[in-house]
Design a protein around this motif. Structure first.
Motif, mmCIF file in Angstrom:
data_model
loop_
_atom_site.group_PDB
_atom_site.id
_atom_site.type_symbol
_atom_site.label_atom_id
_atom_site.label_comp_id
_atom_site.label_asym_id
_atom_site.label_seq_id
_atom_site.Cartn_x
_atom_site.Cartn_y
_atom_site.Cartn_z
ATOM 1 N N ILE A 117 -5.341 -4.058 4.003
ATOM 2 C CA ILE A 117 -4.971 -2.853 4.474
ATOM 3 C C ILE A 117 -4.639 -3.003 5.870
ATOM 4 O O ILE A 117 -5.541 -3.147 6.734
ATOM 5 C CB ILE A 117 -5.924 -1.538 4.131
ATOM 6 C CG1 ILE A 117 -6.138 -1.812 2.571
ATOM 7 C CG2 ILE A 117 -5.228 -0.485 4.462
ATOM 8 C CD1 ILE A 117 -7.275 -0.741 1.930
ATOM 9 N N THR A 118 -3.355 -2.628 6.165
ATOM 10 C CA THR A 118 -3.005 -2.745 7.770
ATOM 11 C C THR A 118 -3.712 -1.561 8.425
ATOM 12 O O THR A 118 -4.410 -0.766 7.810
ATOM 13 C CB THR A 118 -1.570 -2.655 7.976
ATOM 14 O OG1 THR A 118 -0.980 -1.407 7.719
ATOM 15 C CG2 THR A 118 -0.790 -3.676 7.305
ATOM 16 N N VAL A 142 1.801 5.168 0.290
ATOM 17 C CA VAL A 142 0.905 6.430 0.909
ATOM 18 C C VAL A 142 0.405 7.326 0.106
ATOM 19 O O VAL A 142 0.726 7.845 -1.009
ATOM 20 C CB VAL A 142 2.103 7.182 1.747
ATOM 21 C CG1 VAL A 142 1.647 8.462 2.579
ATOM 22 C CG2 VAL A 142 2.909 6.394 2.923
ATOM 23 N N SER A 168 6.041 4.392 10.689
ATOM 24 C CA SER A 168 4.949 5.241 11.053
ATOM 25 C C SER A 168 5.336 6.444 11.961
ATOM 26 O O SER A 168 4.544 7.292 12.051
ATOM 27 C CB SER A 168 4.263 4.395 11.745
ATOM 28 O OG SER A 168 4.780 3.570 12.941
ATOM 29 N N SER A 189 6.303 9.280 9.655
ATOM 30 C CA SER A 189 5.026 9.631 8.952
ATOM 31 C C SER A 189 4.216 10.329 9.715
ATOM 32 O O SER A 189 3.844 11.512 9.634
ATOM 33 C CB SER A 189 4.179 8.622 8.475
ATOM 34 O OG SER A 189 4.886 7.882 7.305
ATOM 35 N N ILE A 220 3.786 3.022 7.539
ATOM 36 C CA ILE A 220 2.716 3.539 7.037
ATOM 37 C C ILE A 220 2.974 3.667 5.324
ATOM 38 O O ILE A 220 3.849 4.585 5.125
ATOM 39 C CB ILE A 220 2.208 4.991 7.282
ATOM 40 C CG1 ILE A 220 1.641 4.710 8.867
ATOM 41 C CG2 ILE A 220 1.070 5.579 6.566
ATOM 42 C CD1 ILE A 220 1.456 5.913 9.356
ATOM 43 N N GLY A 221 2.478 3.133 4.325
ATOM 44 C CA GLY A 221 3.014 2.946 2.978
ATOM 45 C C GLY A 221 4.531 2.488 3.438
ATOM 46 O O GLY A 221 4.639 1.099 3.618
ATOM 47 N N ASP A 238 -2.187 1.891 8.082
ATOM 48 C CA ASP A 238 -2.371 2.334 6.788
ATOM 49 C C ASP A 238 -3.722 3.131 6.727
ATOM 50 O O ASP A 238 -4.111 4.031 5.935
ATOM 51 C CB ASP A 238 -2.254 1.421 5.730
ATOM 52 C CG ASP A 238 -0.798 1.051 4.904
ATOM 53 O OD1 ASP A 238 0.059 2.325 4.931
ATOM 54 O OD2 ASP A 238 -0.298 0.055 5.236
ATOM 55 N N GLN A 239 -4.684 2.821 7.647
ATOM 56 C CA GLN A 239 -5.744 3.206 7.801
ATOM 57 C C GLN A 239 -5.728 4.680 8.446
ATOM 58 O O GLN A 239 -6.634 4.917 9.649
ATOM 59 C CB GLN A 239 -6.885 2.483 8.298
ATOM 60 C CG GLN A 239 -7.327 1.095 7.467
ATOM 61 C CD GLN A 239 -7.976 0.166 8.131
ATOM 62 O OE1 GLN A 239 -9.246 0.386 8.349
ATOM 63 N NE2 GLN A 239 -7.281 -1.010 8.368
ATOM 64 N N THR A 240 -4.851 5.590 8.166
ATOM 65 C CA THR A 240 -4.881 6.888 8.788
ATOM 66 C C THR A 240 -6.162 7.639 9.088
ATOM 67 O O THR A 240 -6.227 8.271 10.217
ATOM 68 C CB THR A 240 -3.815 7.683 8.258
ATOM 69 O OG1 THR A 240 -4.215 7.858 6.744
ATOM 70 C CG2 THR A 240 -2.462 7.226 8.456
ATOM 71 N N ARG A 268 -1.861 -5.567 12.537
ATOM 72 C CA ARG A 268 -1.321 -6.190 11.129
ATOM 73 C C ARG A 268 -1.688 -7.820 11.017
ATOM 74 O O ARG A 268 -2.046 -8.169 11.966
ATOM 75 C CB ARG A 268 0.121 -5.927 11.208
ATOM 76 C CG ARG A 268 0.495 -4.602 11.124
ATOM 77 C CD ARG A 268 2.088 -4.144 11.332
ATOM 78 N NE ARG A 268 2.228 -2.875 11.173
ATOM 79 C CZ ARG A 268 2.313 -2.184 10.220
ATOM 80 N NH1 ARG A 268 2.142 -2.753 8.888
ATOM 81 N NH2 ARG A 268 2.623 -0.988 10.252
ATOM 82 N N VAL A 324 1.035 -1.268 0.089
ATOM 83 C CA VAL A 324 -0.131 0.044 0.043
ATOM 84 C C VAL A 324 0.886 1.322 0.113
ATOM 85 O O VAL A 324 1.809 1.362 0.675
ATOM 86 C CB VAL A 324 -0.912 -0.051 1.234
ATOM 87 C CG1 VAL A 324 -1.802 1.160 1.343
ATOM 88 C CG2 VAL A 324 -1.740 -1.236 1.319
#
Length: 421
Positions: free
Chosen positions: A50-51, A11, A83, A86, A78-79, A54-56, A184, A9
């Protein structure tokens, strides 16, 4: 630092706008220790995994205005970015980072103690949980409103990150700090097998009464820790879990980042529940090579096996491996069909049985006194019966029968804590 081999995935280029995105839904504040799981709207079955991290959009609004601490390592991405980096760039107030075994940025070898430091990239203080202390102190948490746990696990009892999770939960519960788990997938999530850890064999590589392969994600494991009242004095940790999207336990999952220096291939990750037991024997299990946990060998096996390799010191992986600079002969599992584990739902015991029977000096096979590189087979297996059974020449089926009824009882108990099919 580990190398990313697959990035599932990327960002989103508009990530910086997520803090104020109108479509975001702010999770409700918890009032009880039971976990609240958070995830965005489910996708179709064919959608990519999608972890939680990654679901910000599911958790960034909740972080606003809070003093945040993070328990992370190089798998916390993240991506394709850490993290911490990011979220720090997005303005999240990260007041400190807690680093487990191997360190926050992954530059420490297995078993090497790590000191507290300051992260040179972000200037954030880094508190080691694999050095002078293994659990955040009251002082560590005095300026923390919310703790985030974001570490990739591989689904085995002797992989130490679920022990780190336990201690972090305990510290949070004792000090009134909420814990958010960015969940995850478990690459061995389909596998639930092995003897249950007996209390007398608790150690730094196992503290929970679970089998070798537990079949849980970190979020599910956190729910089990709470639900089974495993924390000291039965305290309960206030949990908030950001679930993985489009995931079930039977799905294959190729990790985007190696979870630790010696689990550096997908083959090794899937073999690990079976081959890590060789850490409790006289056999080298690939440490000191670029393919650990996928080969097993010993210098005295030259007359019985043609495959050979030579362990050497490798900085950051294994500086002083067992049988260093000696040619070892034995098994090469680099091309073993790891789909067998999914089909059978079992770890492999035949390799242990075979190599014990083939080794000429059986009294030395499990003897820890020969090297500080040999671990305790009782602590790895979770029971002293395993070594006794191997020495006695027990069959694989006979060994498996001794795991009951504990294994079946665990499988039933596990159902209470699942977040995914």
């Amino acid at each position: 630092m580990y190398t990313s081999f697959t990035v599932k995935v990327l960002v989103n280029s508009a990530l910086a706008l997520l803090l104020t995105a109108a479509s975001c839904k702010t999770p409700q504040q918890e009032t009880a220790p039971e976990a609240q799981s958070v995830s965005a709207k489910p996708e179709t079955a064919a959608a990519p995994i999608i972890t939680g991290a990654d679901q910000t959009e599911a958790y960034l609004p909740y972080l606003k205005g809070k003093r945040v601490a993070m328990v992370v390592n190089p798998t916390s991405i993240i991506g394709d970015k850490l993290s911490v980096d990011s979220l720090h760039a997005l303005g999240v107030n990260i007041v400190k980072v807690f680093g487990p075994e191997h360190g926050f940025r992954g530059d420490a070898s297995a078993g090497i103690k790590v000191d507290d430091s300051v992260d040179p990239k972000t200037g954030i203080p880094v508190v080691s949980l694999y050095g002078k202390r293994n659990k955040p102190s009251k002082e560590d948490l005095a300026d923390v409103d919310l703790m985030i746990f974001d570490i990739q696990d591989v689904g085995t009892r002797f992989y130490t990150y679920t022990i780190t999770l336990h201690r972090v939960m305990e510290a949070c519960a004792e000090n009134g700090v909420e814990l958010m788990v960015l969940d995850r997938p478990n690459p061995n999530g389909f596998l639930i097998d092995g003897p249950i850890l007996e209390p007398e064999n608790k150690s730094g590589i196992g503290i929970h009464p679970i089998p070798i392969a537990h079949g849980l994600t970190v979020g599910e494991f956190a729910q089990m820790i709470n639900g089974e009242k495993w924390l000291a004095n039965g305290v309960q940790c206030k949990l908030r879990i950001v679930k993985v999207k489009n995931y079930n336990h039977d799905m294959p999952y190729d990790l985007p980042v190696w979870p630790s220096p010696n689990l550096n291939t997908q083959q090794a990750i899937l073999l690990y529940p079976s081959t890590c037991l060789f850490e409790g024997t006289i056999f080298n299990h690939g440490r000191g090579t670029m393919f650990p946990f996928t080969v097993m060998g010993h210098p005295d096996m030259k007359d019985k096996y043609t495959f050979s390799y030579t362990p050497t010191g490798i900085k950051g992986m294994a500086e002083t491996p067992l049988h260093q600079d000696r040619v070892c002969y034995g098994l090469d599992l680099r091309n073993y069909d790891v789909s067998t584990f999914r089909k059978t739902g079992r770890i492999n015991l035949s390799w242990m049985i075979e190599l014990y029977q083939a080794y000429p000096d059986k009294a030395r096979f499990f003897d820890q006194s020969q090297s500080n590189q040999i671990g305790s087979i009782d602590k790895l297996a979770g029971t002293k019966k395993f070594k006794e059974q191997i020495v006695a020449g027990a069959s694989e089926e006979g060994i498996r029968k001794s795991w009951e009824p504990g294994l079946s009882q665990y499988k039933q108990m596990r159902l209470n804590y699942l977040l995914y099919p």
